[in-house]
Design a protein around this motif. Structure first.
Motif, PDB file in Angstrom:
ATOM      1  N   CYS A  24      30.134 -40.507  -6.401  1.00 35.82           N
ATOM      2  CA  CYS A  24      31.580 -39.900  -6.341  1.00 35.82           C
ATOM      3  C   CYS A  24      31.941 -39.938  -8.111  1.00 35.82           C
ATOM      4  O   CYS A  24      32.005 -41.055  -8.847  1.00 35.82           O
ATOM      5  N   PHE A  25      32.288 -38.911  -8.577  1.00 39.96           N
ATOM      6  CA  PHE A  25      32.739 -38.759  -9.895  1.00 39.96           C
ATOM      7  C   PHE A  25      34.422 -38.426  -9.985  1.00 39.96           C
ATOM      8  O   PHE A  25      34.712 -37.600  -9.034  1.00 39.96           O
ATOM      9  N   LEU A  26      35.024 -39.276 -10.727  1.00 39.44           N
ATOM     10  CA  LEU A  26      36.450 -39.066 -10.925  1.00 39.44           C
ATOM     11  C   LEU A  26      36.919 -38.381 -12.205  1.00 39.44           C
ATOM     12  O   LEU A  26      36.329 -38.662 -13.180  1.00 39.44           O
ATOM     13  N   ILE A  27      37.426 -37.013 -11.915  1.00 45.41           N
ATOM     14  CA  ILE A  27      37.936 -36.315 -13.244  1.00 45.41           C
ATOM     15  C   ILE A  27      39.300 -36.819 -13.473  1.00 45.41           C
ATOM     16  O   ILE A  27      40.181 -36.385 -12.752  1.00 45.41           O
ATOM     17  N   ASP A  28      39.615 -36.782 -14.593  1.00 43.73           N
ATOM     18  CA  ASP A  28      41.112 -37.165 -15.122  1.00 43.73           C
ATOM     19  C   ASP A  28      41.823 -38.131 -14.308  1.00 43.73           C
ATOM     20  O   ASP A  28      43.065 -37.732 -14.021  1.00 43.73           O
ATOM     21  N   ASP A  29      41.194 -38.983 -13.741  1.00 46.42           N
ATOM     22  CA  ASP A  29      41.911 -40.070 -12.858  1.00 46.42           C
ATOM     23  C   ASP A  29      42.686 -39.453 -11.541  1.00 46.42           C
ATOM     24  O   ASP A  29      43.206 -40.010 -10.899  1.00 46.42           O
ATOM     25  N   CYS A  30      42.288 -38.174 -11.359  1.00 50.76           N
ATOM     26  CA  CYS A  30      43.003 -37.250 -10.142  1.00 50.76           C
ATOM     27  C   CYS A  30      42.151 -36.376  -9.217  1.00 50.76           C
ATOM     28  O   CYS A  30      42.516 -36.434  -8.248  1.00 50.76           O
ATOM     29  N   VAL A  31      40.963 -35.881  -9.740  1.00 45.62           N
ATOM     30  CA  VAL A  31      40.178 -35.168  -9.070  1.00 45.62           C
ATOM     31  C   VAL A  31      38.823 -35.781  -8.703  1.00 45.62           C
ATOM     32  O   VAL A  31      38.284 -36.326  -9.513  1.00 45.62           O
ATOM     33  N   ALA A  32      38.354 -35.978  -7.279  1.00 44.96           N
ATOM     34  CA  ALA A  32      37.016 -36.511  -7.207  1.00 44.96           C
ATOM     35  C   ALA A  32      36.097 -35.450  -6.857  1.00 44.96           C
ATOM     36  O   ALA A  32      36.222 -34.260  -6.053  1.00 44.96           O
ATOM     37  N   VAL A  33      34.630 -35.704  -7.269  1.00 47.88           N
ATOM     38  CA  VAL A  33      33.651 -34.718  -7.294  1.00 47.88           C
ATOM     39  C   VAL A  33      32.830 -35.564  -6.194  1.00 47.88           C
ATOM     40  O   VAL A  33      32.298 -36.526  -6.639  1.00 47.88           O
ATOM     41  N   ASP A  34      32.760 -35.296  -4.862  1.00 48.63           N
ATOM     42  CA  ASP A  34      32.087 -36.019  -3.958  1.00 48.63           C
ATOM     43  C   ASP A  34      32.848 -37.424  -3.679  1.00 48.63           C
ATOM     44  O   ASP A  34      33.618 -37.556  -4.534  1.00 48.63           O
ATOM     45  N   ALA A  35      32.617 -38.054  -2.633  1.00 52.98           N
ATOM     46  CA  ALA A  35      33.364 -39.072  -2.140  1.00 52.98           C
ATOM     47  C   ALA A  35      32.792 -40.377  -1.633  1.00 52.98           C
ATOM     48  O   ALA A  35      33.444 -41.246  -0.849  1.00 52.98           O
ATOM     49  N   GLY A  36      31.531 -40.460  -2.170  1.00 52.85           N
ATOM     50  CA  GLY A  36      30.693 -41.489  -1.581  1.00 52.85           C
ATOM     51  C   GLY A  36      31.266 -42.862  -1.648  1.00 52.85           C
ATOM     52  O   GLY A  36      31.416 -43.710  -0.722  1.00 52.85           O
ATOM     53  N   SER A  37      31.867 -43.409  -2.872  1.00 51.39           N
ATOM     54  CA  SER A  37      32.344 -44.547  -3.157  1.00 51.39           C
ATOM     55  C   SER A  37      33.773 -44.519  -3.292  1.00 51.39           C
ATOM     56  O   SER A  37      34.460 -45.565  -3.920  1.00 51.39           O
ATOM     57  N   ILE A  38      34.571 -43.304  -2.735  1.00 49.56           N
ATOM     58  CA  ILE A  38      35.810 -43.381  -3.180  1.00 49.56           C
ATOM     59  C   ILE A  38      36.879 -44.414  -2.541  1.00 49.56           C
ATOM     60  O   ILE A  38      37.934 -44.879  -3.401  1.00 49.56           O
ATOM     61  N   ALA A  39      36.463 -44.920  -1.460  1.00 48.66           N
ATOM     62  CA  ALA A  39      37.410 -45.896  -0.596  1.00 48.66           C
ATOM     63  C   ALA A  39      37.232 -47.477  -1.446  1.00 48.66           C
ATOM     64  O   ALA A  39      37.922 -48.127  -1.245  1.00 48.66           O
ATOM     65  N   ILE A  40      35.964 -47.395  -2.227  1.00 44.39           N
ATOM     66  CA  ILE A  40      35.651 -48.819  -2.581  1.00 44.39           C
ATOM     67  C   ILE A  40      35.745 -49.151  -4.086  1.00 44.39           C
ATOM     68  O   ILE A  40      35.620 -50.190  -4.712  1.00 44.39           O
ATOM     69  N   ALA A  41      35.788 -47.986  -5.077  1.00 47.69           N
ATOM     70  CA  ALA A  41      35.590 -48.277  -6.374  1.00 47.69           C
ATOM     71  C   ALA A  41      36.990 -47.714  -7.089  1.00 47.69           C
ATOM     72  O   ALA A  41      36.787 -47.787  -8.474  1.00 47.69           O
ATOM     73  N   LEU A  42      38.042 -47.161  -6.550  1.00 50.36           N
ATOM     74  CA  LEU A  42      38.995 -46.803  -7.132  1.00 50.36           C
ATOM     75  C   LEU A  42      40.027 -48.031  -7.775  1.00 50.36           C
ATOM     76  O   LEU A  42      40.196 -48.867  -6.821  1.00 50.36           O
ATOM     77  N   THR A  43      40.900 -47.633  -8.981  1.00 50.87           N
ATOM     78  CA  THR A  43      41.840 -48.561  -9.289  1.00 50.87           C
ATOM     79  C   THR A  43      42.977 -48.427  -8.012  1.00 50.87           C
ATOM     80  O   THR A  43      43.067 -47.111  -7.639  1.00 50.87           O
ATOM     81  N   ASN A  44      44.031 -49.334  -7.735  1.00 43.34           N
ATOM     82  CA  ASN A  44      45.147 -48.835  -7.129  1.00 43.34           C
ATOM     83  C   ASN A  44      45.850 -47.744  -7.668  1.00 43.34           C
ATOM     84  O   ASN A  44      46.317 -46.685  -6.823  1.00 43.34           O
ATOM     85  N   GLU A  45      46.004 -47.660  -9.114  1.00 43.53           N
ATOM     86  CA  GLU A  45      46.640 -46.369  -9.663  1.00 43.53           C
ATOM     87  C   GLU A  45      45.934 -45.121  -9.240  1.00 43.53           C
ATOM     88  O   GLU A  45      46.502 -44.175  -8.990  1.00 43.53           O
ATOM     89  N   GLN A  46      44.593 -45.213  -9.272  1.00 40.03           N
ATOM     90  CA  GLN A  46      43.709 -44.096  -9.136  1.00 40.03           C
ATOM     91  C   GLN A  46      44.054 -43.455  -7.608  1.00 40.03           C
ATOM     92  O   GLN A  46      44.133 -42.527  -7.254  1.00 40.03           O
ATOM     93  N   ARG A  47      43.880 -44.600  -6.846  1.00 42.36           N
ATOM     94  CA  ARG A  47      44.088 -44.241  -5.392  1.00 42.36           C
ATOM     95  C   ARG A  47      45.501 -43.474  -5.115  1.00 42.36           C
ATOM     96  O   ARG A  47      45.373 -42.729  -4.163  1.00 42.36           O
ATOM     97  N   LEU A  48      46.296 -43.865  -5.778  1.00 42.32           N
ATOM     98  CA  LEU A  48      48.025 -43.365  -5.656  1.00 42.32           C
ATOM     99  C   LEU A  48      47.737 -41.663  -6.080  1.00 42.32           C
ATOM    100  O   LEU A  48      48.721 -40.879  -5.578  1.00 42.32           O
ATOM    101  N   LYS A  49      46.773 -41.481  -6.996  1.00 40.34           N
ATOM    102  CA  LYS A  49      46.776 -40.149  -7.487  1.00 40.34           C
ATOM    103  C   LYS A  49      45.778 -39.313  -6.851  1.00 40.34           C
ATOM    104  O   LYS A  49      45.954 -38.050  -7.010  1.00 40.34           O
TER     105      LYS A  49
END
Ligand SMILES: [Zn+2]
Ligand SMILES: [Zn+2]
Length: 258
Positions: A24-49
């Protein structure tokens, strides 16, 4: 453009390690490329965005925690999580993942604010918008329908190979770009496992070295990703031995800026 490969492995003390089990790559804290670890490795701030997720292909290491991510956010989503993928991949996600058996069909569900998940079919070969980014999807050579991506913010361009073996169209598209700032390319197996790499359509350092000869650009950063954790040290050593300028192994958790 800020690009971060999210962590996906933690040691027994809960400290993140360099091993990459999910993509899971995160671009500019708001767009993800793939989502393998998206639920486990984002900060709360990123999760909101993060509400825009591009899925390159439906392999589990690229979508593993996507259902959990939507589940976590379910009651509070004020806009749907948008999942961008080719029509073919959307069909596979609906059939095999969001099928009421493996997990709920979130694309049919609403919370108090409206729909919680929305598919956005993406074209092949022509640009489309994802948030503030311009993206082009190019088919690559993997065992399921898979796209590589070129992502641009108007100033910088970063290419994502996704999972692939030898391919041509992807390189043609990159070679037609005026500028390319970074290439994130997979290197899954060590050279001694060339046979397995071939049948599962992945690169080894040796096949990657051959493949990079198709790239006309010079001087951009080349970040190796998707190193199978079991062989990580061996792959790193073999990549270093290639002596390719600006080829590095991408470090999970670190924010890269281009
Ligand atoms: Zn794959
Ligand atoms: Zn993969």
């Amino acid at each position: 453009m800020k690009v971060q490969l999210l962590h996906s492995t933690f040691d027994a003390q809960g400290v993140a390690t360099l091993e990459q089990r999910l993509t899971c790559f995160l671009i500019d804290d708001c767009v993800a490329v793939d989502a393998g670890s998206i639920a486990i490795a984002l900060t709360n701030e990123q999760r909101l965005k993060v509400r825009d997720i591009i899925v390159t292909h439906p392999h589990l290491d690229h979508i593993a925690s996507l259902p959990i991510f939507i589940d976590d956010l379910y009651p509070e989503l004020k806009e749907p999580v948008r999942v961008y993928a080719t029509q073919e991949v959307i069909g596979l996600l609906e059939r095999d993942v969001f099928n009421w058996n493996v997990y709920p069909r979130f694309s049919d569900l609403k919370n108090d604010y409206g729909p919680v998940m929305e598919y956005v079919p993406i074209p092949i070969g022509s640009p489309f918008k994802v948030a503030h980014l311009d993206v082009v999807a190019v088919p690559v050579n993997h065992i399921v329908p898979t796209v590589g991506l070129v992502v641009s913010d108007g100033k910088k361009s970063v290419a994502f190979s996704s999972d692939t073996a030898e391919t041509d169209r992807f390189w043609q598209v990159l070679n037609e770009l005026k500028d390319l700032d970074a290439l994130l390319i997979e290197a899954s197996f060590p050279d001694r496992m060339a046979k397995l790499a071939e049948v599962s359509r992945h690169f080894t350092p040796a096949s990657l070295n051959e493949e990079l000869k198709k790239l006309a650009h010079n001087g951009m950063d080349i970040m190796a990703v998707h190193l199978k954790p079991t062989y990580r040290d061996e792959i790193v050593e073999q990549l270093n031995a290639l002596n390719i300028p600006k080829l590095k192994v991408m470090e999970p958790g670190r924010v890269y800026e281009w």
